[in-house]
Structures are given as C-alpha cells and as structure tokens.
Write a protein that holds these residues in place. Structure first.
Motif, PDB file in Angstrom:
ATOM      1  N   GLN A   6       0.831  -1.196   0.000  1.00 59.32           N
ATOM      2  CA  GLN A   6       0.000   0.000   0.000  1.00 59.32           C
ATOM      3  C   GLN A   6       0.866   1.247   0.000  1.00 59.32           C
ATOM      4  O   GLN A   6       2.073   1.188   0.250  1.00 59.32           O
ATOM      5  CB  GLN A   6      -0.975   0.003   1.173  1.00 59.32           C
ATOM      6  CG  GLN A   6      -0.349   0.006   2.538  1.00 59.32           C
ATOM      7  CD  GLN A   6      -1.415  -0.025   3.646  1.00 59.32           C
ATOM      8  OE1 GLN A   6      -1.687  -1.066   4.235  1.00 59.32           O
ATOM      9  NE2 GLN A   6      -1.995   1.130   3.927  1.00 59.32           N
ATOM     10  N   ASN A  22      -3.403   3.837  -2.327  1.00 61.12           N
ATOM     11  CA  ASN A  22      -3.329   2.661  -3.188  1.00 61.12           C
ATOM     12  C   ASN A  22      -3.070   1.382  -2.394  1.00 61.12           C
ATOM     13  O   ASN A  22      -2.339   1.391  -1.398  1.00 61.12           O
ATOM     14  CB  ASN A  22      -2.213   2.836  -4.223  1.00 61.12           C
ATOM     15  CG  ASN A  22      -2.546   3.886  -5.257  1.00 61.12           C
ATOM     16  OD1 ASN A  22      -3.698   4.080  -5.611  1.00 61.12           O
ATOM     17  ND2 ASN A  22      -1.542   4.586  -5.746  1.00 61.12           N
ATOM     18  N   CYS A  23      -3.663   0.304  -2.863  1.00 63.02           N
ATOM     19  CA  CYS A  23      -3.439  -1.012  -2.284  1.00 63.02           C
ATOM     20  C   CYS A  23      -3.458  -2.039  -3.406  1.00 63.02           C
ATOM     21  O   CYS A  23      -4.422  -2.084  -4.184  1.00 63.02           O
ATOM     22  CB  CYS A  23      -4.510  -1.343  -1.251  1.00 63.02           C
ATOM     23  SG  CYS A  23      -4.433  -3.039  -0.636  1.00 63.02           S
ATOM     24  N   THR A  24      -2.414  -2.811  -3.498  1.00 62.76           N
ATOM     25  CA  THR A  24      -2.406  -3.954  -4.409  1.00 62.76           C
ATOM     26  C   THR A  24      -2.060  -5.199  -3.611  1.00 62.76           C
ATOM     27  O   THR A  24      -1.388  -5.115  -2.575  1.00 62.76           O
ATOM     28  CB  THR A  24      -1.391  -3.772  -5.550  1.00 62.76           C
ATOM     29  OG1 THR A  24      -0.090  -3.553  -4.997  1.00 62.76           O
ATOM     30  CG2 THR A  24      -1.767  -2.596  -6.443  1.00 62.76           C
ATOM     31  N   TYR A  25      -2.519  -6.340  -4.091  1.00 60.98           N
ATOM     32  CA  TYR A  25      -2.319  -7.569  -3.343  1.00 60.98           C
ATOM     33  C   TYR A  25      -1.821  -8.681  -4.253  1.00 60.98           C
ATOM     34  O   TYR A  25      -1.998  -8.633  -5.467  1.00 60.98           O
ATOM     35  CB  TYR A  25      -3.610  -7.994  -2.639  1.00 60.98           C
ATOM     36  CG  TYR A  25      -4.709  -8.409  -3.592  1.00 60.98           C
ATOM     37  CD1 TYR A  25      -5.618  -7.483  -4.088  1.00 60.98           C
ATOM     38  CD2 TYR A  25      -4.836  -9.732  -4.005  1.00 60.98           C
ATOM     39  CE1 TYR A  25      -6.610  -7.854  -4.973  1.00 60.98           C
ATOM     40  CE2 TYR A  25      -5.825 -10.114  -4.883  1.00 60.98           C
ATOM     41  CZ  TYR A  25      -6.714  -9.163  -5.371  1.00 60.98           C
ATOM     42  OH  TYR A  25      -7.695  -9.536  -6.250  1.00 60.98           O
ATOM     43  N   SER A  26      -1.207  -9.645  -3.608  1.00 62.64           N
ATOM     44  CA  SER A  26      -0.806 -10.876  -4.279  1.00 62.64           C
ATOM     45  C   SER A  26      -1.342 -12.032  -3.454  1.00 62.64           C
ATOM     46  O   SER A  26      -1.032 -12.153  -2.270  1.00 62.64           O
ATOM     47  CB  SER A  26       0.719 -10.955  -4.372  1.00 62.64           C
ATOM     48  OG  SER A  26       1.122 -12.222  -4.855  1.00 62.64           O
ATOM     49  N   ASN A  69     -10.789  -5.081  -7.419  1.00 58.91           N
ATOM     50  CA  ASN A  69     -10.492  -5.275  -8.836  1.00 58.91           C
ATOM     51  C   ASN A  69      -9.567  -6.479  -8.988  1.00 58.91           C
ATOM     52  O   ASN A  69      -8.369  -6.392  -8.699  1.00 58.91           O
ATOM     53  CB  ASN A  69      -9.848  -4.005  -9.425  1.00 58.91           C
ATOM     54  CG  ASN A  69      -9.724  -4.070 -10.925  1.00 58.91           C
ATOM     55  OD1 ASN A  69      -9.399  -5.116 -11.488  1.00 58.91           O
ATOM     56  ND2 ASN A  69      -9.984  -2.968 -11.601  1.00 58.91           N
ATOM     57  N   THR A  72      -6.644  -6.125 -11.846  1.00 61.57           N
ATOM     58  CA  THR A  72      -5.446  -5.364 -11.487  1.00 61.57           C
ATOM     59  C   THR A  72      -4.961  -5.712 -10.075  1.00 61.57           C
ATOM     60  O   THR A  72      -3.992  -5.110  -9.595  1.00 61.57           O
ATOM     61  CB  THR A  72      -5.716  -3.854 -11.556  1.00 61.57           C
ATOM     62  OG1 THR A  72      -6.786  -3.537 -10.655  1.00 61.57           O
ATOM     63  CG2 THR A  72      -6.088  -3.439 -12.972  1.00 61.57           C
ATOM     64  N   THR A  73      -5.605  -6.661  -9.438  1.00 65.75           N
ATOM     65  CA  THR A  73      -5.321  -7.051  -8.043  1.00 65.75           C
ATOM     66  C   THR A  73      -5.166  -5.830  -7.150  1.00 65.75           C
ATOM     67  O   THR A  73      -4.174  -5.664  -6.424  1.00 65.75           O
ATOM     68  CB  THR A  73      -4.086  -7.966  -7.929  1.00 65.75           C
ATOM     69  OG1 THR A  73      -2.915  -7.275  -8.390  1.00 65.75           O
ATOM     70  CG2 THR A  73      -4.277  -9.249  -8.710  1.00 65.75           C
ATOM     71  N   SER A  74      -6.170  -4.966  -7.220  1.00 64.67           N
ATOM     72  CA  SER A  74      -6.096  -3.723  -6.458  1.00 64.67           C
ATOM     73  C   SER A  74      -7.343  -3.511  -5.620  1.00 64.67           C
ATOM     74  O   SER A  74      -8.417  -4.078  -5.895  1.00 64.67           O
ATOM     75  CB  SER A  74      -5.900  -2.537  -7.404  1.00 64.67           C
ATOM     76  OG  SER A  74      -7.041  -2.366  -8.219  1.00 64.67           O
ATOM     77  N   HIS A  76      -7.971  -0.003  -3.986  1.00 62.94           N
ATOM     78  CA  HIS A  76      -7.602   1.359  -3.588  1.00 62.94           C
ATOM     79  C   HIS A  76      -8.704   2.015  -2.762  1.00 62.94           C
ATOM     80  O   HIS A  76      -9.890   1.899  -3.088  1.00 62.94           O
ATOM     81  CB  HIS A  76      -7.314   2.218  -4.817  1.00 62.94           C
ATOM     82  CG  HIS A  76      -6.297   1.633  -5.744  1.00 62.94           C
ATOM     83  ND1 HIS A  76      -5.146   1.002  -5.324  1.00 62.94           N
ATOM     84  CD2 HIS A  76      -6.274   1.582  -7.105  1.00 62.94           C
ATOM     85  CE1 HIS A  76      -4.450   0.603  -6.366  1.00 62.94           C
ATOM     86  NE2 HIS A  76      -5.106   0.922  -7.464  1.00 62.94           N
TER      87      HIS A  76
END
Lengths: 115, 115
Positions: A6, A22-26, A69, A72-74, A76
């Motif tokens: 993030q 912003n936040c993206t994940y795996s 999402n 986009t693995t997001s 936000h």
C-alpha cells in the motif's frame, strides 16, 4: 507468497481535498480472497472500515469507498472530500475465505488532514 | 460495542526477563489473536485461539507462548525477552468463524521495549 502493498505514508492532504490510498495484493495461496480496509485513529485500536468479498464489488463506509479489482489485483481506498477527523492510519488487508484465519496486512498508511 | 482491553499499555523490560501481555474481552467471542506491528511491516500474527484452553501458532510464533485460561482472557508470554521483540502488540477478538469472514475487534495496543 501472499502479500499486500500500500501507499507509503505519511500522506498529507488539506481538508476537503480528495484522497486515494493505493493497495495492491498478491494472493498466491488464497483462492478466494476477502479484502479489507482497517483504520486506527489516534489512541484507539484498529477498527474495520470496509470489507468486500466479491470481485467487482465496491464497499463504502464513512464516505470512503474501495472497489475489489481482480484484474489489477487492487483495492484502492478513495474519498472525495476528506475531513480533519479522517486523520488516522489506514491498513489494507487480504483475508482467506477458506479454512484458515489467515489475514495479511499491509504496512499501514498514515494520513494527516490539515485544517 | 465490542471491548478489548490490553494491559499494560506500555512496558519496558530487560533482556532475558519474562514478560506477560494480557488481553481481556467482554464480548464472549470465541476467537482471540495476538499480532505485532513493526515499522515497515504490517500486522503479523503471533498466536491465536479458538476458545478457552486452545492456542494455535500464527505466522511468527518463535519466542512467544500464549495462554487462554478462559473465554475472556488471552495472554502473550515472552519467557526470555530479546531486543528484537521490541514492538507494538495488538490483541483482537472475534466471533466463532474465520477472521476473514467475521468482524474482528482490536485492543489499543501495548508498546513493549526490551532493553
């Protein structure tokens, strides 16, 4: 592995301005992720701000919203007009809807809203 | 309103000493958790419990023990404290079910410094 990235804080905005964290994940080992935003106000414990368990859905609370999402693995976090009382630390988190208590937290983003 | 109370809120301990962090919840929740938070890391799960008498290892259990003598109380024990255990510790509780599927309530945190 499973992870959450993030926006690195601190983030400083003026009252009534818009905000995006912003936040993206795996999610390599989590087949059906749940996504969360938690918030920690000064002197308080973390509390759930919003949660989304289905890809494509949007969660909202206290004027904040976030859309899950999958492409986009997001996830936000956004708010159109922040208030000074929104000053806090915000944590994005990834949970497993499956058979574990596994929840992976991001590092937290400190938000300061100037009057 | 869910209430999770941690004690002490601040603690300074000496290297090699024993430290006990206590957590009490008044909501009759089955699940309880201990996390630590360090700069640059999200909250990381140390131990958790499904009910009185139960303790389970989380992601980073080494150097820690946990005890759940009753529904209300969940302790984190550092038998031989080390400076690397300097951190902020958060306790949390939730209803029966998985963290990812039920809201979890956090305490205000305990700041532990090991010198």
């Amino acid at each position: 592995g499973d992870s959450v990235t993030q926006t690195e804080g601190p983030v400083t905005v003026s009252e009534s301005e818009s905000l995006i964290i912003n936040c993206t994940y795996s999610a390599t080992s989590i087949a059906y992720p749940n996504l969360f935003w938690y918030v920690r106000y000064p002197g308080e414990g973390l509390q759930l701000l919003l949660k989304v368990i289905t890809a494509g859905q949007k969660g909202s609370s206290r004027g904040f919203e976030a859309t899950y999402n999958k492409e986009t693995t997001s996830f936000h976090l956004q708010k159109a007009s922040v208030q000074e009382s929104d000053s806090a630390v915000y944590y994005c988190a990834l949970g497993d809807r499956g058979n574990t208590n596994k929840v992976v937290f991001g590092t937290g983003t400190r938000l300061q809203v100037l009057p | 309103e869910a209430a999770v109370t941690q004690s002490p809120r601040n603690k300074v301990a000496v290297t090699g000493g024993k430290v006990t962090l206590s957590c009490n919840q008044t909501n009759n929740h089955n699940n309880m958790y201990w996390y630590r938070q360090d700069t640059g890391h999200g909250l990381r799960l140390i131990h958790y419990s499904y009910g009185a008498g139960s303790t389970e290892k989380g992601d980073i259990p080494d150097g820690y023990k946990a005890s759940r003598p009753s529904q209300e109380n969940f302790s984190l024990i550092l038998e031989l404290a080390t400076p690397s255990q300097t951190s902020v510790y958060f306790c949390a509780s939730g209803r029966q079910g998985l963290f990812a599927n039920t809201e979890v309530f956090f305490g205000k945190g305990t700041r532990l410094t090991v010198v």
